[in-house]
Design an enzyme around this catalytic site. Structure first.
Site, PDB file in Angstrom:
ATOM      1  N   ASP A   1     -34.525 -25.589 -48.509  1.00  0.00           N
ATOM      2  CA  ASP A   1     -33.506 -25.383 -49.338  1.00  0.00           C
ATOM      3  C   ASP A   1     -33.292 -23.760 -49.400  1.00  0.00           C
ATOM      4  OD1 ASP A   1     -31.193 -25.852 -50.781  1.00  0.00           O
ATOM      5  OD2 ASP A   1     -32.297 -26.314 -52.654  1.00  0.00           O
TER       6      ASP A   1
ATOM      7  N   HIS B   1     -28.505 -21.024 -41.893  1.00  0.00           N
ATOM      8  CA  HIS B   1     -28.931 -22.206 -41.082  1.00  0.00           C
ATOM      9  C   HIS B   1     -29.561 -21.825 -39.986  1.00  0.00           C
ATOM     10  CE1 HIS B   1     -27.417 -24.680 -44.255  1.00  0.00           C
ATOM     11  NE2 HIS B   1     -25.944 -24.703 -43.765  1.00  0.00           N
TER      12      HIS B   1
ATOM     13  N   LEU C   1     -48.886 -34.334 -33.469  1.00  0.00           N
ATOM     14  CA  LEU C   1     -48.196 -34.119 -34.723  1.00  0.00           C
ATOM     15  C   LEU C   1     -46.966 -35.097 -34.432  1.00  0.00           C
ATOM     16  CD1 LEU C   1     -47.208 -33.152 -37.494  1.00  0.00           C
ATOM     17  CD2 LEU C   1     -46.205 -31.276 -36.131  1.00  0.00           C
TER      18      LEU C   1
HETATM   19  C1  FPP Z   1     -30.233 -26.212 -47.178  1.00  0.00           C
HETATM   20  O1  FPP Z   1     -29.784 -25.203 -47.459  1.00  0.00           O
HETATM   21  C2  FPP Z   1     -30.423 -26.636 -45.673  1.00  0.00           C
HETATM   22  C3  FPP Z   1     -29.649 -27.633 -45.081  1.00  0.00           C
HETATM   23  C4  FPP Z   1     -28.859 -28.560 -45.728  1.00  0.00           C
HETATM   24  C5  FPP Z   1     -29.828 -27.360 -43.530  1.00  0.00           C
HETATM   25  C6  FPP Z   1     -31.275 -27.367 -42.966  1.00  0.00           C
HETATM   26  C7  FPP Z   1     -31.263 -27.083 -41.655  1.00  0.00           C
HETATM   27  C8  FPP Z   1     -31.961 -26.270 -40.887  1.00  0.00           C
HETATM   28  C9  FPP Z   1     -33.190 -25.569 -41.642  1.00  0.00           C
HETATM   29  C10 FPP Z   1     -31.455 -25.740 -39.425  1.00  0.00           C
HETATM   30  C11 FPP Z   1     -32.467 -26.065 -38.602  1.00  0.00           C
HETATM   31  C12 FPP Z   1     -32.808 -27.733 -38.527  1.00  0.00           C
HETATM   32  C13 FPP Z   1     -33.333 -28.111 -37.528  1.00  0.00           C
HETATM   33  C14 FPP Z   1     -34.220 -29.540 -37.778  1.00  0.00           C
HETATM   34  C15 FPP Z   1     -33.288 -27.595 -36.213  1.00  0.00           C
HETATM   35  P1  FPP Z   1     -28.515 -24.985 -48.154  1.00  0.00           P
HETATM   36  O2  FPP Z   1     -27.389 -24.987 -47.335  1.00  0.00           O
HETATM   37  O3  FPP Z   1     -28.226 -26.148 -49.308  1.00  0.00           O
HETATM   38  O4  FPP Z   1     -28.865 -23.819 -49.312  1.00  0.00           O
HETATM   39  P2  FPP Z   1     -28.131 -23.384 -50.593  1.00  0.00           P
HETATM   40  O5  FPP Z   1     -28.443 -24.245 -51.581  1.00  0.00           O
HETATM   41  O6  FPP Z   1     -28.709 -22.057 -50.835  1.00  0.00           O
HETATM   42  O7  FPP Z   1     -26.607 -23.546 -50.326  1.00  0.00           O
END
Ligand code: FPP
Length: 245
Positions: A21, A38, A132
């Site tokens: 997050d 992201h 893994l």
């Molecule tokens: C949460 O941050 C993150 C996500 C919803 C997406 C997670 C995706 C990645 C880490 C990209 C790569 C993943 C893979 C598996 C290749 P948020 O957008 O909710 O952040 P915020 O709470 O600050 O808005």
């Protein structure tokens, strides 16, 4: 002694789950678009996958996209899916070289065709790998998982395959998407939020929870080792007294 050397191999969890997050807030702090957050979240994915493999952790579940995330702006969803596809393509060889198996939990039927097909291809390709296991939670909702399980159980009961008397924890778990996977012993959430957000609600009954203020794009092996060290220093009692465990 560095953090990694302080880890006691026998006391490592065999399954770690992570709520990644803070990508959006990390990007906003830099005046950048959310997708930049992201994109910057891929490096820590690398770090935790690599570190888990090195440490001999057997399962790593990453919450990459929740059912609720479908409510985000269309361009953010599209960019996230493009990022997923490009990351899969780039990482395929490395996953194979490192004997990593990819699995998914969540409703992949909601994904667009390209990301769905790429994921299925990679799952098939890595299915026999024995190192893994990385479990990507995509379009996942723990409540939906439980409701789906209830539906299947009702169906099987109607067909006489299961009776109420036979139902127990082991049989119930076989109806979950995580059937056959041990429960996570450690759940990490980054970005300072102290919530579970509809993640693995059944499976985390006895999981140790670890919350860190670090935003996901900044999370590195060092932060992972800190979480694992914290876990090792906890006493897991499963409802018993200190003297009993
Ligand atoms: C949460 O941050 C993150 C996500 C919803 C997406 C997670 C995706 C990645 C880490 C990209 C790569 C993943 C893979 C598996 C290749 P948020 O957008 O909710 O952040 P915020 O709470 O600050 O808005």
């Amino acid at each position: 002694m560095n953090l990694k050397d302080q880890l006691i191999p026998e006391r490592l969890p065999q399954h770690v789950a992570i709520i990644m997050d803070g990508n959006g807030r990390w990007a906003r702090k830099r005046g950048a678009a959310r997708i930049f957050g992201h994109q910057s979240g891929v490096t820590p994915v690398h770090d935790v996958v690599e570190a888990s493999g090195e440490l001999g952790i057997k399962y790593l579940t990453l919450y990459a996209f929740s059912t609720e995330n479908w409510g985000r702006p269309a361009d953010e969803i599209e960019n996230l899916m493009l990022l997923l596809v490009s990351t899969i393509k780039k990482e395929t060889k490395k996953l194979m070289d490192n004997n990593v198996r990819l699995m998914t939990i969540g409703d992949l039927s909601k994904l667009a065709e390209t990301p769905r097909e790429e994921l299925l291809k990679l799952k098939q390709l890595t299915a026999a790998n024995t190192g893994l296991t990385v479990i990507l939670a995509l379009s996942y909702s723990a409540r939906s998982e439980l409701i789906q399980a209830a539906k299947k159980i009702i169906g099987d009961a109607r067909e006489g395959k299961i009776t109420p008397e036979e139902m127990n924890g082991t049989i119930f778990e076989s109806y979950l998407e995580t059937a056959g996977i041990p429960d996570p012993e450690l759940l990490i959430r980054t970005s300072g939020e102290v919530r579970i957000s509809n993640f693995l609600l059944y499976q985390i009954a006895y999981t140790e929870l670890y919350f860190t203020p670090v935003f996901w794009p900044d999370f590195r092996k060092k932060d992972y080792y800190e979480a694992l060290l914290d876990f090792q220093n906890r006493e897991r009692r499963f409802g018993k007294t200190s003297e009993q465990v």
